[in-house]
Design a protein around this motif. Structure first.
Motif, mmCIF file in Angstrom:
data_model
loop_
_atom_site.group_PDB
_atom_site.id
_atom_site.type_symbol
_atom_site.label_atom_id
_atom_site.label_comp_id
_atom_site.label_asym_id
_atom_site.label_seq_id
_atom_site.Cartn_x
_atom_site.Cartn_y
_atom_site.Cartn_z
ATOM 1 N N PHE A 47 19.844 12.162 7.354
ATOM 2 C CA PHE A 47 19.461 12.996 6.220
ATOM 3 C C PHE A 47 18.575 12.177 5.286
ATOM 4 C CE2 PHE A 47 20.343 15.618 2.372
ATOM 5 C CZ PHE A 47 19.836 16.793 2.888
ATOM 6 N N THR A 48 17.305 12.144 5.631
ATOM 7 C CA THR A 48 16.304 11.422 4.834
ATOM 8 C C THR A 48 14.935 11.989 5.180
ATOM 9 O OG1 THR A 48 15.387 9.243 4.264
ATOM 10 C CG2 THR A 48 16.040 9.548 6.557
ATOM 11 N N PHE A 49 13.941 11.567 4.416
ATOM 12 C CA PHE A 49 12.560 11.933 4.739
ATOM 13 C C PHE A 49 12.212 11.304 6.085
ATOM 14 C CE2 PHE A 49 7.935 10.782 4.052
ATOM 15 C CZ PHE A 49 7.459 12.058 4.280
ATOM 16 N N ALA A 65 0.815 -1.221 0.000
ATOM 17 C CA ALA A 65 0.000 0.000 0.000
ATOM 18 C C ALA A 65 0.846 1.268 0.000
ATOM 19 C CB ALA A 65 -0.926 -0.012 1.218
ATOM 20 N N ASN A 66 2.011 1.223 0.587
ATOM 21 C CA ASN A 66 2.938 2.358 0.552
ATOM 22 C C ASN A 66 4.309 1.876 1.055
ATOM 23 O OD1 ASN A 66 2.994 2.708 3.542
ATOM 24 N ND2 ASN A 66 0.861 3.307 3.218
ATOM 25 N N ALA A 67 5.313 2.719 0.856
ATOM 26 C CA ALA A 67 6.671 2.310 1.234
ATOM 27 C C ALA A 67 6.840 2.246 2.754
ATOM 28 C CB ALA A 67 7.691 3.272 0.635
ATOM 29 N N THR A 68 6.080 3.058 3.476
ATOM 30 C CA THR A 68 6.195 3.039 4.938
ATOM 31 C C THR A 68 5.863 1.646 5.461
ATOM 32 O OG1 THR A 68 5.588 5.366 4.952
ATOM 33 C CG2 THR A 68 5.370 4.187 7.036
ATOM 34 N N GLY A 102 20.029 1.759 4.593
ATOM 35 C CA GLY A 102 20.540 2.843 3.750
ATOM 36 C C GLY A 102 19.406 3.447 2.943
ATOM 37 N N VAL A 103 19.577 4.686 2.521
ATOM 38 C CA VAL A 103 18.556 5.356 1.705
ATOM 39 C C VAL A 103 19.215 5.823 0.405
ATOM 40 C CG1 VAL A 103 16.890 7.262 1.608
ATOM 41 C CG2 VAL A 103 17.389 6.174 3.808
ATOM 42 N N HIS A 104 18.663 5.407 -0.727
ATOM 43 C CA HIS A 104 19.197 5.853 -2.022
ATOM 44 C C HIS A 104 18.613 7.245 -2.313
ATOM 45 C CE1 HIS A 104 20.594 1.766 -2.599
ATOM 46 N NE2 HIS A 104 19.395 1.280 -2.781
ATOM 47 N N PHE A 141 10.614 0.407 -2.494
ATOM 48 C CA PHE A 141 10.347 1.574 -3.347
ATOM 49 C C PHE A 141 9.030 2.214 -2.946
ATOM 50 C CE2 PHE A 141 12.854 -1.365 -5.854
ATOM 51 C CZ PHE A 141 13.787 -0.544 -6.480
ATOM 52 N N SER A 142 8.928 3.509 -3.188
ATOM 53 C CA SER A 142 7.649 4.194 -3.000
ATOM 54 C C SER A 142 7.033 4.496 -4.363
ATOM 55 C CB SER A 142 7.856 5.503 -2.240
ATOM 56 O OG SER A 142 6.633 6.235 -2.225
ATOM 57 N N LEU A 143 5.722 4.300 -4.440
ATOM 58 C CA LEU A 143 4.975 4.708 -5.640
ATOM 59 C C LEU A 143 4.030 5.848 -5.254
ATOM 60 C CD1 LEU A 143 4.089 1.163 -7.087
ATOM 61 C CD2 LEU A 143 5.998 2.630 -7.727
ATOM 62 N N HIS A 144 4.450 6.631 -4.279
ATOM 63 C CA HIS A 144 3.664 7.794 -3.870
ATOM 64 C C HIS A 144 3.531 8.761 -5.042
ATOM 65 C CE1 HIS A 144 3.170 11.798 -1.894
ATOM 66 N NE2 HIS A 144 2.210 11.108 -1.309
ATOM 67 N N ALA A 145 2.483 9.581 -5.010
ATOM 68 C CA ALA A 145 2.183 10.497 -6.118
ATOM 69 C C ALA A 145 3.371 11.356 -6.553
ATOM 70 C CB ALA A 145 1.014 11.386 -5.714
ATOM 71 N N GLU A 186 -0.888 6.167 -4.405
ATOM 72 C CA GLU A 186 -0.065 5.745 -3.266
ATOM 73 C C GLU A 186 0.402 4.339 -3.611
ATOM 74 O OE1 GLU A 186 0.628 7.073 -0.109
ATOM 75 O OE2 GLU A 186 -0.854 8.668 0.146
ATOM 76 N N GLY A 187 1.462 3.891 -2.993
ATOM 77 C CA GLY A 187 1.877 2.516 -3.245
ATOM 78 C C GLY A 187 3.335 2.299 -2.930
ATOM 79 N N GLY A 188 3.724 1.039 -2.940
ATOM 80 C CA GLY A 188 5.118 0.699 -2.702
ATOM 81 C C GLY A 188 5.428 -0.666 -3.299
ATOM 82 N N PHE A 200 17.464 -1.472 2.128
ATOM 83 C CA PHE A 200 17.544 -0.165 1.480
ATOM 84 C C PHE A 200 16.166 0.454 1.319
ATOM 85 C CE2 PHE A 200 21.626 -1.928 -0.001
ATOM 86 C CZ PHE A 200 22.456 -0.912 0.474
ATOM 87 N N ASP A 201 16.077 1.705 1.726
ATOM 88 C CA ASP A 201 14.918 2.528 1.401
ATOM 89 C C ASP A 201 15.201 3.086 0.012
ATOM 90 O OD1 ASP A 201 13.245 4.681 0.946
ATOM 91 O OD2 ASP A 201 13.244 5.373 3.024
ATOM 92 N N ALA A 202 14.523 2.519 -0.976
ATOM 93 C CA ALA A 202 14.738 2.916 -2.373
ATOM 94 C C ALA A 202 13.559 3.755 -2.861
ATOM 95 C CB ALA A 202 14.915 1.670 -3.230
#
Ligand SMILES: Cc1ncc(COP(=O)(O)O)c(C=O)c1O
Length: 403
Positions: A106-108, A82-85, A152-154, A202-206, A214-216, A178-180
């Motif tokens: 240093f990331t969201f 449903a989302n990357a979170t 890690g975050v790309h 991966f996130s497929l957020h808008a 929304e999505g991941g 990895f948070d991609a």
């Protein structure tokens, strides 16, 4: 697409920050304004969903998205969520991560909230000054008893120092995740992001290059982990009424899959368009004193969905003054990520705030400009002209803002 009916601004007096002149752009330009693929294809898919009345629960479009994304990435398993979170939380759960996790500050904030929400404890690391991704040396310094994983975050779609981080993870028997979220389509040494570490998310957020509203996507080459992710995504159900393990509702619905599939088909166009906009920005802004166009990685390619300026103290215009001037012209540039997560509640309220000089410096200096389908080549040139005007008159602009 943005329309710009107004005349280019030639001097400070004509800036909307200082006058009643209308903003340069009639329609605001956003960082992360959604890309949308072929409307007819989307509407046909949505209509099929309604005809089928199969709206969610592992529907045919979700399965198609999973197989097409796995192929696109070149990874064995891809599970839509449903989302990357939720994807990050499921990744941590199935890898049985308990306790402390090394993460870049240093990331969201969502990267870190995802972990904290399931009771994990973030241990903040600094990032590399030129690359903005997890600093392996700081990771090594922060390895301690009780540590359960490295995440890690790309960032900006730029692959982390994957090989070095993997060696550290192997040496200390820690899972590497990895948070991609930013990195669909990016690659490192010819391999697409999506099969590094144990799991990538991966996130497929808008706001992302490919969105499903929304999505991941959770990706892995490990059969057993993939199976566990699928179970966790749907409450642990293995049969109609048989539950095998703890799970949650992280299912993607068919409308989101329809959107994501339609946008995935348009990836080559989105990437080519980003390349054009990136080139215009880079050509127009590379010679400005004190402003660095953050370069692309040497060993990889990003999806070019993020265009980042690093505005040092020597720049005649400060990052924040440029930001204010751009906003007044409806150019909604962003100061991601400000502050670093370590300085944001609730993390700043727990114990001493760690000393992360690179994160702090980047938070004070970086500015992202709008990219994506909304941008025309002309609007990118107009943004360049605006930045150049603010830069050439930076001191005066600063004085007027201060007064
Ligand atoms: C780096 C990063 N991680 C995680 C997320 C969370 O993604 P989602 O909105 O799909 O939950 C985002 C979202 O913007 C992000 O930028």
């Amino acid at each position: 697409m943005s329309t710009n009916l107004n005349l280019p601004k030639q001097d400070l007096a004509s800036l909307s920050l200082f006058s009643n002149t209308p903003p340069l752009f009639e329609n605001p330009l956003h960082v992360g304004r959604p890309n949308i693929g072929k409307r007819d294809a989307l509407l046909a898919r949505l209509s099929d969903v309604l005809d089928r009345r199969w709206l969610t629960n592992d529907g045919p479009l979700v399965r198609e998205l999973e197989s097409r994304c796995a192929e696109f990435i070149g990874v064995k398993h891809c599970v839509a969520v449903a989302n990357a979170t939720l994807g990050l939380q499921i990744a941590a759960r199935v890898l049985e991560v308990k306790g402390k996790v090394l993460v870049p500050a240093f990331t969201f904030i969502g990267t870190v909230h995802a972990l904290s929400w399931i009771g994990l404890e973030p241990v903040f690391c600094d990032v590399l000054a030129g690359e903005h991704t997890l600093d392996p040396e700081d990771v090594l310094r922060k390895i301690e008893p009780g540590l359960a994983a490295i995440l890690g975050v790309h960032l900006w779609g730029r692959p982390c120092r994957v090989e070095t981080l993997q060696k550290i993870a192997d040496t200390h028997s820690l899972p590497l995740i990895f948070d991609a979220a930013h990195a669909l389509g990016s690659s490192l040494n010819g391999k697409r992001v999506g099969h590094f570490g144990r799991v990538e998310v991966f996130s497929l957020h808008a706001t992302k290059i490919i969105n499903g509203l929304e999505g991941g996507l959770v990706t892995t080459n490990d059969d057993l982990i993939a199976e566990k992710i699928r179970l966790a995504r749907n409450y642990g159900f293995v049969g109609v009424d048989q539950v095998a393990s703890l799970g949650i509702n992280a299912k993607m619905n068919e409308f989101c899959a329809a959107m994501a599939l339609t946008n995935l088909e348009a990836y080559p166009e989105f990437q080519a368009h980003n390349t054009k906009i990136h080139d215009i920005y880079t050509e127009g802004l590379s010679d400005l004193e004190g402003i660095l166009v953050v370069p692309q990685p040497e060993e990889g390619l990003t999806n070019l969905h993020y265009f980042v300026l690093d505005i040092a103290e020597q720049s005649p215009v400060s990052r924040d003054n440029l930001y204010a001037a751009l906003w007044a012209e409806n150019v909604y540039a962003r100061r991601y990520f400000r502050p670093g997560c370590h300085r944001s509640p609730p993390y700043s309220e727990i114990g001493a705030v760690p000393d992360l000089p690179v994160t702090d410096a980047l938070s004070a200096r970086l500015l992202q400009l709008p990219t994506g389908q909304q941008m025309t080549e002309q609007s990118a040139r107009d943004v360049v002209q605006l930045v150049r005007l603010c830069h050439s008159r930076g001191q005066e602009l600063g004085a007027r803002l201060a007064g």
